[in-house]
Design a protein around this motif. Structure first.
Motif: not given
Length: 343
Positions: A242-246, A268-275, A281-287
């Motif tokens: 809730k209240d966060k992007p997929p 309509r909605v980009p997925i937020q990628l935790h790479l 561990r995430p090296q980058q979080i991006t849409d």
């Protein structure tokens, strides 16, 4: 006859017949002396024996002199009584159910009352019935999120997917699975169960899905999928909060070849990628995946390929072959070769 010749028990029974509303039962059998002097009288009033009261020890007493002052009324005169002396017409036997938090279950007991004072009770088997269902539902409502998290994570994710789709797909009837509908499902499940354990094992996902028609279920799978297949071939779970992007947590080597950020809800909605790096561990979080490949990946590649030389770090991720475990293809292919030969 002279008073001295009257049996004390007979006198006590006469007083008991005259004052049945003065009967009290000990509140606890604890050995602590202070607790042994605490009773509860007919009508629910708490009482405590004054230390001046001298009588034989008993779980049941007849209060003769009661002072209403204080939290517990003080009793300055009382007589010990036997349950067998109580008027039978004032005794009733009932089967009662209650929720036991320590057992996380509704339990049943057969209780014998003198007016509203419990004389004795014994446990009996608890079977589903409307009263049991009501007690279980009351206990389960505040625990529902925990119940789903422990055994029915897929059902919990389904709720989040429906809520997401209700926000982004105007024609979708997400209100079919609102709080009232969920509570109705809970109430229905409680009708055939007696414990939280049994509720944990219920087919929540099937019940949630049954609220929607087949065409609506197809919409959920199409526009708010549970998983998404990435270039490596793995199907990665999408997290809906809730209240966060997929969001998806995925090794960046699994996305080699993808030039754009994947989108859901009909684009309509980009997925937020935790790479993720090799350490998960995430090296980058991006849409914006394309921007990451162009601007950030060269920096990440330079840093991580020294620490993880067995992993694949191609110069051009857009044309590179994705790998499901992050390892270089030659290492992975060799491992599969030797595994196939049994070496």
């Amino acid at each position: 006859p002279p008073a001295a010749d009257i049996d004390e028990s007979v006198l006590t029974q006469c007083l008991l017949a005259a004052f049945p509303d003065r009967v009290a039962r000990r509140r606890s059998s604890d050995s602590n002396a202070a607790r042994e002097r605490k009773y509860r009288m007919v009508g629910g009033r708490g009482i405590e024996l004054d230390r001046s009261v001298k009588m034989r020890d008993s779980d049941f007493i007849l209060c003769l002199d009661v002072n209403d002052g204080g939290i517990d009324a003080k009793v300055r005169a009382a007589l010990a009584i036997e349950p067998e002396w109580l008027e039978p017409s004032l005794i009733r036997s009932v089967e009662e159910v209650s929720y036991d938090p320590s057992l996380e279950s509704v339990v049943a007991r057969k209780r014998e009352y003198f007016q509203d004072v419990v004389l004795r009770e014994v446990p009996i088997p608890c079977k589903p019935n409307p009263q049991v269902a009501e007690r279980l539902a009351i206990a389960a409502r505040p625990e529902l999120n925990r119940l789903l998290s422990e055994r029915s994570e897929s059902a919990k994710r389904f709720l989040a997917r429906v809520a997401f789709l209700g926000k982004w797909l105007q024609e979708f009837r997400a209100d079919k699975l609102d709080d009232q509908a969920i509570d109705s499902i809970l109430t229905s499940l409680c009708e055939t169960r007696t414990s939280l354990s049994q509720l944990r094992n219920a087919s929540w996902l099937d019940y949630f899905k049954s609220v929607f028609e087949y065409s609506e279920q197809q919409q959920i799978e199409q526009f708010a999928p549970e998983r998404l297949k990435v270039p490596s071939g793995n199907a990665i779970q999408i997290e809906y909060e809730k209240d966060k992007p997929p969001a998806m947590h995925v090794r960046l080597q699994e996305l080699f070849g993808w030039t754009e950020t994947p989108r859901i809800a009909g684009g309509r909605v980009p997925i937020q990628l935790h790479l993720l790096g090799p350490n998960r561990r995430p090296q980058q979080i991006t849409d914006d995946l394309n921007s990451f490949w162009i601007n950030t990946y060269p920096v990440v590649r330079k840093e991580l390929r020294r620490r993880y030389p067995k992993h694949d770090w191609p110069e051009d991720p857009l044309t590179a072959r994705a790998t499901p475990n992050g390892l270089k293809h030659v290492l992975r292919d060799n491992a599969q070769h030797f595994k196939g030969r049994g070496e």
